[in-house]
Write an enzyme that holds these catalytic residues in place. Structure first.
Site, PDB file in Angstrom:
ATOM      1  N   GLY A  69       5.213   4.420  -6.311  1.00 50.59           N
ATOM      2  CA  GLY A  69       5.412   5.760  -5.720  1.00 50.59           C
ATOM      3  C   GLY A  69       6.683   5.853  -4.886  1.00 50.59           C
ATOM      4  CB  CYS A 132      -4.367   2.848   4.550  1.00 51.74           C
ATOM      5  SG  CYS A 132      -5.260   3.061   3.018  1.00 51.74           S
TER       6      CYS A 132
END
Ligand SMILES: C[S@@+](CC[C@H](N)C(=O)[O-])C[C@H]1O[C@@H](n2cnc3c(N)ncnc32)[C@H](O)[C@@H]1O
Length: 404
Positions: A69, A132
């Site tokens: 990404g 995360c």
């Protein structure tokens, strides 16, 4: 210069009474020739300066590269940059990355990298999207105490030990990271290493994509580099204003406030139909599978998704949400209603977004593809880790821009 030389020739072959003139002109030619050399030298020097000032591609390291990404965002941002290496421990993610970029990321634990390893790439910029889970609101929020945070802390601690520290850094994470002890440590290391930072919490819905997924971003530049809008140094902004508006500084009080309401943003978004690949199918199957889509499904629901082979990619059946999951998780599902007259979730006939549709919502380019052997469940997992190119590209453009 050809003009000056031919003028000398005319004078030299003329009347002898003009000898003085010839001498002067010859001297002039010598001077002019020297000027040509100087001129050429100036061009070479200017070229070198231009290269130093930005014409030479920035050398980028992409940490936690996943399905790429960050790299797609760099391309979309039209930043003059080359990814000199990508790093990810996950071989499935690396298969996808290699399939699309023709280069297999360094497959190992980022934690094992040394300062000398990092120096060997001669990189100017580091892009990092670390795990995360240590910071998610649904998780235990162990922050730096979570083993998954340690590789990120380790890489930050290497910055002062490198011979050539990066000039720019970009970090992406979930909302919640900005209040963690890892964040505090990151800010401390960056400040001690001569970086200025600007931080953002932004969502695709603020960039015309009908999808609310706020994420935290840290942009850091090492002095003497600086941001275009220095007034936002050391601030956390919740609007994309500074990225998009030239006179952003005037709006400073607005950008630091939490966004007023997403409803307004939603109105200026593209219609969700533009992101769907199964719109025709869902219309044909209207009675059986109501044209509704589901998002934010709890992770363990994905166990219901089994890949049935690549040739079946577009088979609607595999995207139907089973009734037992609707009964169990219905209230937690993010649902996009398309048949307003139907009210009960069971009646509506729900389906999941396909992986291609999720990729579209992440603004991945049309040529992004999964290799055939990646299962449906793996595709959802990799995309679930992914980032929004619509959000990251303007942030990277702003980071790499050199104020004049
Ligand atoms: C949040 S995802 C990043 C996704 C990526 N930005 C993308 O566009 O797909 C985190 C990635 O870090 C990788 N990872 C986690 N811990 C790692 C470590 N210690 N060393 C290398 N890679 C790691 C995971 O495999 C995962 O692909």
């Amino acid at each position: 210069m050809a003009t000056a030389t031919s003028w000398t020739a005319v004078v030299a072959h003329g009347d002898s009474g003009y000898e003085m003139v010839v001498v002067v002109v010859e001297e002039l030619v010598v001077v002019l020739k020297e000027m040509v050399v100087v001129e050429e030298l100036v061009v070479v020097l200017e070229e070198m300066v231009r290269e130093e000032e930005g014409e030479k591609p920035w050398r980028v390291l992409e940490f936690y590269s996943g399905i790429g990404g960050m790299r797609y965002s760099l391309v979309k941002a039209e930043v003059n940059a080359v990814v000199v290496e990508a790093f990810d421990i996950n071989d499935v993610a690396n298969d996808v990355y290699q399939h699309n970029f023709g280069h297999r990321p360094f497959q190992g634990n980022i934690q094992s990298l040394s300062a000398a390893d990092l120096d060997s790439y001669g990189a100017n910029a580091w892009l990092l999207s670390p795990p995360c889970q240590p910071y998610t609101r649904q998780g235990l929020q162990k922050q730096s105490g979570d083993a998954r945070a340690s590789s990120f802390l380790k890489i930050l601690e290497l910055i002062p030990q490198t011979m050539q520290p990066p000039s720019m850094l970009f970090v992406e994470n979930v909302v919640g990271f900005e209040t963690s002890d890892t964040h505090a440590k990151m800010k401390e290391i960056l400040a001690n290493s001569g970086f200025v930072t600007q931080e953002f919490i932004l969502s695709p819905i603020q960039f015309g994509v009908p999808y609310s997924r706020p994420r935290y971003f840290c942009l850091a530049k090492r002095k003497p580099l600086s941001f275009e809008h220095k007034v936002f140094n050391n601030m956390l902004l919740q609007y994309p204003g500074p990225l998009l508006e030239p006179n952003a500084t005037a709006m400073i009080n607005k950008w630091v406030q939490p966004p007023e309401n997403f409803e307004k943003d939603l109105q200026s978004c593209e219609p969700v139909e533009r992101f769907l690949e199964l719109k025709n199918l869902s219309n044909q199957a209207d009675d059986k599978i109501g044209s509704m889509v589901v998002t934010n499904v709890p992770a363990d629901c994905s166990a219901a998704l089994e890949f049935t082979g690549d040739e079946d990619d577009c088979k609607m059946d595999q995207y139907v949400v089973p009734m037992n999951l609707i009964e169990r998780w219905g209230s937690a599902m993010g649902i996009l209603p398309k048949h307003k007259e139907k009210t009960s979730l069971k009646e509506q006939g729900l389906r999941y977004f396909t992986p291609r549709e999720v990729a579209n919502l992440h603004s991945f380019p049309e040529n992004f593809q999964f290799p055939k052997h990646i299962s449906l469940r793996q595709r959802y997992a990799l995309l679930g880790n992914g980032l929004s190119i619509a959000v990251v590209a303007p942030l990277l453009r702003y980071l790499f821009a050199q104020p004049s």
